[in-house]
Design an enzyme around this catalytic site. Structure first.
Site, PDB file in Angstrom:
ATOM      1  N   THR A   1       0.867  -1.179   0.000  1.00 52.53           N
ATOM      2  CA  THR A   1       0.000   0.000   0.000  1.00 52.53           C
ATOM      3  C   THR A   1       0.900   1.224   0.000  1.00 52.53           C
ATOM      4  O   THR A   1       1.934   1.239   0.668  1.00 52.53           O
ATOM      5  CB  THR A   1      -0.876   0.060   1.265  1.00 52.53           C
TER       6      THR A   1
ATOM      7  N   GLU B   1      -6.000  -3.548  -0.180  1.00 47.00           N
ATOM      8  CA  GLU B   1      -6.377  -4.615   0.763  1.00 47.00           C
ATOM      9  C   GLU B   1      -7.605  -5.393   0.319  1.00 47.00           C
ATOM     10  O   GLU B   1      -7.931  -6.423   0.896  1.00 47.00           O
ATOM     11  CB  GLU B   1      -6.637  -4.008   2.155  1.00 47.00           C
TER      12      GLU B   1
ATOM     13  N   LYS C   1     -13.245  18.160  11.542  1.00 47.15           N
ATOM     14  CA  LYS C   1     -14.071  18.123  12.746  1.00 47.15           C
ATOM     15  C   LYS C   1     -14.300  19.542  13.243  1.00 47.15           C
ATOM     16  O   LYS C   1     -13.452  20.127  13.894  1.00 47.15           O
ATOM     17  CB  LYS C   1     -13.411  17.247  13.804  1.00 47.15           C
TER      18      LYS C   1
ATOM     19  N   TRP D   1     -18.941  16.672  11.783  1.00 49.52           N
ATOM     20  CA  TRP D   1     -17.981  16.272  10.761  1.00 49.52           C
ATOM     21  C   TRP D   1     -18.338  16.909   9.425  1.00 49.52           C
ATOM     22  O   TRP D   1     -19.494  16.891   9.006  1.00 49.52           O
ATOM     23  CB  TRP D   1     -17.990  14.740  10.587  1.00 49.52           C
TER      24      TRP D   1
HETATM   25  P1  AMP Z   1      -5.161   2.186  -2.700  1.00 45.45           P
HETATM   26  O1  AMP Z   1      -5.002   1.074  -1.744  1.00 45.45           O
HETATM   27  O2  AMP Z   1      -3.904   2.950  -2.957  1.00 45.45           O
HETATM   28  O3  AMP Z   1      -5.824   1.729  -3.961  1.00 45.45           O
HETATM   29  O4  AMP Z   1      -6.138   3.253  -2.029  1.00 45.45           O
HETATM   30  C1  AMP Z   1      -7.404   2.897  -1.586  1.00 45.45           C
HETATM   31  C2  AMP Z   1      -8.164   4.120  -1.153  1.00 45.45           C
HETATM   32  O5  AMP Z   1      -8.458   4.970  -2.253  1.00 45.45           O
HETATM   33  C3  AMP Z   1      -9.528   3.816  -0.569  1.00 45.45           C
HETATM   34  O6  AMP Z   1      -9.454   3.410   0.766  1.00 45.45           O
HETATM   35  C4  AMP Z   1     -10.235   5.146  -0.732  1.00 45.45           C
HETATM   36  O7  AMP Z   1      -9.876   6.059   0.285  1.00 45.45           O
HETATM   37  C5  AMP Z   1      -9.685   5.644  -2.033  1.00 45.45           C
HETATM   38  N1  AMP Z   1     -10.623   5.341  -3.115  1.00 45.45           N
HETATM   39  C6  AMP Z   1     -10.588   4.321  -3.972  1.00 45.45           C
HETATM   40  N2  AMP Z   1     -11.612   4.394  -4.849  1.00 45.45           N
HETATM   41  C7  AMP Z   1     -12.322   5.494  -4.520  1.00 45.45           C
HETATM   42  C8  AMP Z   1     -13.500   6.122  -5.026  1.00 45.45           C
HETATM   43  N3  AMP Z   1     -14.161   5.644  -6.080  1.00 45.45           N
HETATM   44  N4  AMP Z   1     -13.934   7.235  -4.413  1.00 45.45           N
HETATM   45  C9  AMP Z   1     -13.285   7.755  -3.351  1.00 45.45           C
HETATM   46  N5  AMP Z   1     -12.172   7.218  -2.832  1.00 45.45           N
HETATM   47  C10 AMP Z   1     -11.696   6.102  -3.404  1.00 45.45           C
END
Ligand code: AMP
Length: 541
Positions: free
Chosen positions: A186, A331, A440, A445
């Protein structure tokens, strides 16, 4: 137990390439290469070369469970490694080359990679890191003899020569489907990256689950331009799902600008493409300037961050391309939810559909989601209550590589995504924030993402981030940091006036700062941590 009498076979990644080779032998895989020309071959060719990779790994002493890294763009050789490495029982670690140098060294060492396969682009990058990579035994450059560079990398091998020396007879081994198949780290904005380890079983079920009509709806009629990188969550699983469904696959290599993408979309008659919003901004920018259209495209999958409303309208109304908004994360392999409209929503008029299209969508079979409050109490699906988003399913991680126990996985098996969301009565989930980005203000929120979406809906705003800034009375208040479109004369007052038409008065940000460029992380997402650092000294006047 009264046992069923069905055959049992472990779910193996190699079965996908065997299937594609046998049943879709003539379907093409088209790649723009790092060397320049467009390369074309078929799944039959890919299968044969993946077996050469497997033989080569065995000649190099790679055993089951050994980790093998790639630093590569989307291309046919990367596909061969997807199947050759995992299929032979080794574990493919697709390294994100956009990580900072220290993080690159960290992930390669943490994974214990023995071999690194790299595109020509990344030779200088690894030359600079090599002294910090004591466990890497071989560097294999993904090119032919004619393009081999002068390099200070030790133990270098030319990929094409390596494959030429092997033959393409190889029996794919069958082993426990729970064995690791690949690792992605990640790109956490805080602390060291964390390794998510996928299995053959999870990868195969994810590919099946994402193929169905309520998912990506893949079929042999599709020609897919796979823009999402093969180093980003297994290219959202499409490198597996495309051969499984006999889809033509088009791989853009290092060229992700609007003109290059459009050229492939057009020449390869692509019906479907997948990428993050930043990429689509470049494509639609190019289309607007050049006047080109998208005559073959039917669907575009957008995820990784929230899809701006203007982007949905542009694709659907100007180019007649259906937008599929998707949410997921490293994940969750990554597919979590997809936005498809249920029949009663299809009957609504376009303007009424828009608020639903902006949501991240519904679970597909195989992954379940829920929202909980701070005490882990499940919240209702009323579209109002928002809480921590959790996921559970066949392709959701149960922990991180090398960590004894993860705080993210609750005792009852639910994984805490770090996102904050609502779920409406029809099951449409909407991300309202990251847990750490929510503002916040006086006990209430405020969603930074909602404000960002509204800000980029202003015709003069190219990109916007909203961050929490300390406030003497309210604890935190929102600040907009925005990039203007070229030549626009939008100012603080007009932007705030625009935002105030869309949210309650107390949610309107307190200030706006215009800058030339927002910081992005390794996967193209806004790096709010960096932005917060840059605005550390900012105070509301
Ligand atoms: P990654 O593991 O780098 O793919 O990041 C995952 C994170 O990207 C998620 O937990 C979200 O916070 C964000 N994310 C992924 N898809 C979306 C979406 N369609 N809209 C908003 N946030 C997203």
């Amino acid at each position: 137990m009264f046992k069923g009498l069905m055959q049992q076979q472990p779910l193996m990644i190699s079965s996908i390439i065997e299937f594609a080779e046998r049943w879709f032998p003539k379907v093409e895989v088209v790649s723009r290469t790092v060397e320049g020309p467009v390369h074309r071959y078929t799944y039959k060719d890919m299968g044969a070369r993946a077996r050469r990779v497997a033989n080569a790994l065995s000649s190099l002493g790679i055993e089951q469970g050994d980790r093998v890294a790639t630093l590569a763009w989307n291309g046919y050789r990367h596909m061969e490694l997807y199947f050759g490495v995992s299929g032979s029982g080794a574990v493919l670690h697709t390294v994100n080359p956009r990580l900072f140098a220290e993080q690159l060294a960290y992930v390669i060492n943490h994974a214990g990679d023995k071999i690194v396969f790299l595109d020509l682009t990344f030779v200088p990058l690894l030359e600079g890191l090599v002294s910090e990579l004591p466990d890497v035994e071989k560097y294999i450059i993904l090119t032919d003899r004619a393009h081999m560079p002068e390099t200070s990398l030790p133990n270098v091998i030319c990929y094409e020569e390596l494959l030429e020396a092997e033959n393409d007879t190889f029996e794919w081994p069958v082993f426990d489907e729970n064995a690791a198949s690949s690792i992605c780290y990640t790109s956490g904005t805080t602390g060291n990256p964390k390794g998510v380890v996928y299995s053959h079983r999870s990868t195969l079920i994810h590919a099946l689950g994402s193929s169905i009509p309520n998912g990506l709806s893949l079929s042999g009629n599709d020609s897919i331009l796979l823009v999402v990188p093969q180093f980003h969550v297994n290219s959202w699983g499409v490198s597996y799902a495309a051969p499984m469904n006999g889809c033509k696959l088009v791989l853009p290599g290092p060229m992700m600008d609007g003109a290059s993408l459009h050229e492939l979309l057009d020449s390869e008659k692509c019906t479907l493409s997948l990428a993050v919003p930043t990429v689509w901004m470049m494509l639609t920018g190019f289309l607007h300037e050049s006047g080109n259209k998208l005559p073959h495209m039917k669907r575009v999958v957008i995820g990784g961050s929230a899809v701006p409303e203007a982007m949905i309208r542009s694709f659907e109304q100007e180019y007649d391309v259906q937008v599929i908004h998707a949410w997921g994360m490293t994940e969750t392999s990554p597919l979590g939810t997809l936005n498809f409209l249920m029949p009663h929503l299809q009957e609504l008029d376009y303007e009424e559909q828009m608020p639903i299209k902006l949501k991240q969508g519904k679970s597909v079979f195989g992954i379940d989601i829920r929202i909980v409050d701070d005490n882990n109490q499940v919240l209702p699906h009323d579209g109002e209550a928002f809480g921590k988003l959790q996921a559970k399913g066949h392709w959701v991680t149960s922990g991180y590589f090398g960590e004894e126990q993860s705080d993210s996985v609750a005792k009852d098996g639910w994984f805490d995504t770090g996102d904050v969301a609502t779920i409406d009565p029809d099951g449409y989930m909407m991300i309202t924030d990251r847990t750490k980005d929510v503002i916040k203000s006086g006990g209430e929120w405020i969603s930074s993402i909602e404000l960002e979406n509204i800000a980029v809906g202003h015709p003069d705003i190219a990109e916007a981030a909203v961050i929490a800034m300390p406030h003497p009375k309210w604890d935190e208040r929102p600040l907009v940091v925005a990039v203007k479109n070229q030549g626009s004369d939008v100012n603080k007052e007009t932007l705030l006036q625009y935002i105030s038409q869309h949210v309650a008065k107390w949610q309107v940000p307190d200030d706006v700062v215009f800058i030339d460029e927002l910081p992005h992380g390794a996967t193209g997402k806004l790096n709010k941590l960096k932005l917060r650092e840059e605005f550390n000294d900012f105070r509301f006047s």
